[in-house]
Design a protein around this motif. Sequence first.
Motif, PDB file in Angstrom:
ATOM      1  N   ASP A 168       5.396  27.476  49.192  1.00 27.23           N
ATOM      2  CA  ASP A 168       4.250  28.239  48.645  1.00 27.23           C
ATOM      3  C   ASP A 168       4.334  29.195  50.104  1.00 27.23           C
ATOM      4  O   ASP A 168       4.096  28.678  51.184  1.00 27.23           O
ATOM      5  CB  ASP A 168       2.834  27.603  48.703  1.00 27.23           C
TER       6      ASP A 168
ATOM      7  N   ASP B  56       2.973  22.860  49.849  1.00 25.49           N
ATOM      8  CA  ASP B  56       1.783  23.766  50.252  1.00 25.49           C
ATOM      9  C   ASP B  56       0.908  23.186  51.371  1.00 25.49           C
ATOM     10  O   ASP B  56       1.127  21.743  51.429  1.00 25.49           O
ATOM     11  CB  ASP B  56       1.130  23.725  48.861  1.00 25.49           C
ATOM     12  N   GLU B  57       0.210  23.941  51.992  1.00 24.55           N
ATOM     13  CA  GLU B  57      -0.756  23.312  53.013  1.00 24.55           C
ATOM     14  C   GLU B  57      -2.145  23.989  52.856  1.00 24.55           C
ATOM     15  O   GLU B  57      -2.400  25.195  52.211  1.00 24.55           O
ATOM     16  CB  GLU B  57      -0.028  23.812  54.401  1.00 24.55           C
TER      17      GLU B  57
HETATM   18 MG    MG Z   1      -0.323  28.040  50.189  1.00 25.20          MG
END
Ligand code: MG
Length: 311
Positions: free
Chosen positions: A204, A100-101
């Motif tokens: 994600d 995820d980021e």
């Molecule tokens: Mg995300």
Amino acid sequence: MQTVIKLSPNQLAKLVTHYQPWQSGSSLPPGALLRAQYQGVTITAYKSGKVLFQGSGSQQVAQPWQPGDADQPAAGTHKKSTTSGSLPAGFASWSVLGSDEVGAGAYFGPLTTAAVFVAHQDLDWVRQLGIMDSKVLSDQQIQKIGPQIIARLPHHVVNLMPTKYNQLQQQYNVVALKALSHNFALKQVLAKVNPAEVQGILIDQFAAPTTFNRYLKQAGQTGISQPKEYFTTKGERHHLSVAAASILARLVELDSMKKLSEAAGTKLPIGAGKHVDEVAAQLIRRQVPLKDFAKLHFANTQKAEKLAQRQ
Ligand code: MG
């Protein structure tokens, strides 16, 4: 195959609420409160506290409810979602590498991407950290939980600080930068673990898988073919590895914002609103180079330049 467990009234009530979304239409047998179909398992809960799980995989579904186990089943294991259709049954209890980021929408600060591997046997440990919904955790909670993830789980973080981000942004758009960062972080973690242990990868989702792969290809990068990559929005609901990655990315982002604020001599605000323009204008007036603190391609840059000229 069937599994029978006996629950306290309290636990029984929780279970009934939990499986309500999967309630089956058929009429209830005498003395039953609920009948649900979940991951191919028929669950029948009786007023007496007895719960019957029938079908292959009944043991797995029943496991989190066994007395003496955690109060609640896994984060995400039983949450209903419109996107879970693309994930295999039982995915939440797999050994998964998730990514995820954070920071893509914030003017100041880095674009931070984290990948974390959570093996099946570590799921309970991660669950007790209480990170099911990372968005609601405070900075203090992130700073407490993040280091525990670092200490225990295989991970990698790609932290594109503004100077670097602005350089790369000349060549790649934001979605491409995200794709490259996710791919790199995931590969780094894969290199640290026994790949045979990783049952799946969960990203994600920020772009269609075809777009993701196209950007990798354009940049001359190869994607990961094994294990299989899955993409879903709200990934943290589908596997704790994404929740852990999100926490780790936020931890590194927080730390970066602190360092950048110190270097800028002012507290850099988050987001991309009006307040951000004002702080950026201040920096311009003080001849602090914005390229080392902010994502220059945002419209905030022009707004701040106008504000700065007005004095
Ligand atoms: Mg995300």
